[in-house]
Enzyme design. Sequence first.
Site, PDB file in Angstrom:
ATOM      1  N   LYS A 194       0.854  -1.184   0.000  1.00 55.23           N
ATOM      2  CA  LYS A 194       0.000   0.000   0.000  1.00 55.23           C
ATOM      3  C   LYS A 194       0.891   1.234   0.000  1.00 55.23           C
ATOM      4  O   LYS A 194       1.621   1.480   0.955  1.00 55.23           O
ATOM      5  CB  LYS A 194      -0.891  -0.008   1.246  1.00 55.23           C
ATOM      6  CG  LYS A 194      -1.707   1.244   1.429  1.00 55.23           C
ATOM      7  CD  LYS A 194      -2.702   1.076   2.535  1.00 55.23           C
ATOM      8  CE  LYS A 194      -3.399   2.381   2.853  1.00 55.23           C
ATOM      9  NZ  LYS A 194      -4.344   2.236   3.973  1.00 55.23           N
ATOM     10  N   LYS A 247      -2.128  -1.617  -3.861  1.00 59.01           N
ATOM     11  CA  LYS A 247      -3.000  -0.448  -3.760  1.00 59.01           C
ATOM     12  C   LYS A 247      -2.170   0.822  -3.806  1.00 59.01           C
ATOM     13  O   LYS A 247      -1.169   0.872  -3.104  1.00 59.01           O
ATOM     14  CB  LYS A 247      -3.755  -0.551  -2.431  1.00 59.01           C
ATOM     15  CG  LYS A 247      -4.616   0.636  -2.084  1.00 59.01           C
ATOM     16  CD  LYS A 247      -5.170   0.440  -0.703  1.00 59.01           C
ATOM     17  CE  LYS A 247      -5.859   1.729  -0.310  1.00 59.01           C
ATOM     18  NZ  LYS A 247      -6.157   1.818   1.076  1.00 59.01           N
TER      19      LYS A 247
HETATM   20  C1  PBG Z   1      -7.135   3.407   5.823  1.00 56.76           C
HETATM   21  C2  PBG Z   1      -7.457   3.171   4.413  1.00 56.76           C
HETATM   22  C3  PBG Z   1      -7.324   4.075   3.359  1.00 56.76           C
HETATM   23  C4  PBG Z   1      -7.836   3.452   2.247  1.00 56.76           C
HETATM   24  C5  PBG Z   1      -8.230   2.185   2.625  1.00 56.76           C
HETATM   25  N1  PBG Z   1      -7.982   2.015   3.966  1.00 56.76           N
HETATM   26  C6  PBG Z   1      -6.870   5.477   3.345  1.00 56.76           C
HETATM   27  C7  PBG Z   1      -5.523   5.830   3.751  1.00 56.76           C
HETATM   28  O1  PBG Z   1      -4.649   4.998   3.955  1.00 56.76           O
HETATM   29  O2  PBG Z   1      -5.325   7.025   3.883  1.00 56.76           O
HETATM   30  C8  PBG Z   1      -7.929   4.100   0.897  1.00 56.76           C
HETATM   31  C9  PBG Z   1      -9.046   3.631   0.083  1.00 56.76           C
HETATM   32  C10 PBG Z   1      -9.434   4.529  -1.035  1.00 56.76           C
HETATM   33  O3  PBG Z   1      -8.872   5.610  -1.273  1.00 56.76           O
HETATM   34  O4  PBG Z   1     -10.370   4.139  -1.714  1.00 56.76           O
HETATM   35  N2  PBG Z   1      -6.017   2.797   6.315  1.00 56.76           N
HETATM   36 ZN    ZN Z   2      -5.493   3.752   8.320  1.00 56.71          ZN
END
Ligand code: PBG
Ligand code: ZN
Length: 323
Positions: A194, A247
């Site tokens: 991520k 992601k």
């Molecule tokens: C939180 C989380 C996020 C997303 C999924 N879980 C946001 C972040 O890390 O700031 C992003 C999902 C999206 O943008 O659709 N940990």
């Molecule tokens: Zn988070």
Amino acid sequence: MGYPAVRLSRMRRTPHLRASLRETHVIPSRLFLPVFLDPTVSRPTPITSMPGHFRYPVHAATDLVRRAEKARLGGLLLFGRPSVKRVDGVGARDPKGVVPTFLRKHAGNTSLTLVADVCLCAYTTSGHCGVGKSGKIESAATLAALSRAAAAYAEAGADWVAPSAMADGQVAAIRKELDDRSRDEVAIMSYGLKSSSALYDPFREAEDSAPATGDRKSYQMDYSNAREGLRELEFDAEEGADVLMVKPGLTQLDLLWRARQRFSHPLAIYHVSGEYAQVKAAAEKGWLEESRVVPEIFTAFFRAGADLVFSYYALEAVEQGWI
Ligand code: PBG
Ligand code: ZN
């Protein structure tokens, strides 16, 4: 041998022929829909930067569940938030929280795979994914908080839990907590790779989870780093992750492809909020036709090696007959 003996267009002459030879298919059971649950609203409340998406009180989300079942989606990815944010994000583990409440209502009587996101950012006053003193994330406290949250979702009936905090060791810690509680049937989908991304902004509006100060760059991946990303996935695989996720999606297709070469695990890709918002906004302006853009994007994910696609377009694409 080349042209004119070889003529590849021969094989794409008719729609029927193209359908026969198509290498990549988009099928609803591989699509998962993210859903936002919110205990502070009494009816579905629109998310401005994600037209077509709402924050749902649990009682008003049932219609969405039925529609997703009817569309034969693979499942739902559940995001919650607390009535009141706390320094330590304890709301994430509250068995009376929106996610456990939703799970107790639907687990066992739906064909959908119910996946609970596990993170603290919507639950902490800092808006960070971990907990700690004076802005520094403390590993032990964060792992304990994430494990307890995952356990609460597992005990409420989640099929999978999906840690998204990018805390080192989160998969191992959660696996141990689940197994200690005899929840060994609950799978872990790790958001292993991520990256810290500007494409999460609409999500942070939906979840009211933007960091109060600073950013997430000290724990989320630097999107410049492919080899480091693969190491992240390797650690999660070793720690026992059942599904590995990349992601965001379109900006990291190369990483998905590399992961496909390296792992036999099911791979998921997250078509994130900012990617949804881009297409939706252009469609609203009449500049793009989403009915043609969305299948093209989904196909790219599957062609690059995804088994599962998490997308805010999952339900609309099926209901509208775009795929
Ligand atoms: C939180 C989380 C996020 C997303 C999924 N879980 C946001 C972040 O890390 O700031 C992003 C999902 C999206 O943008 O659709 N940990
Ligand atoms: Zn988070």
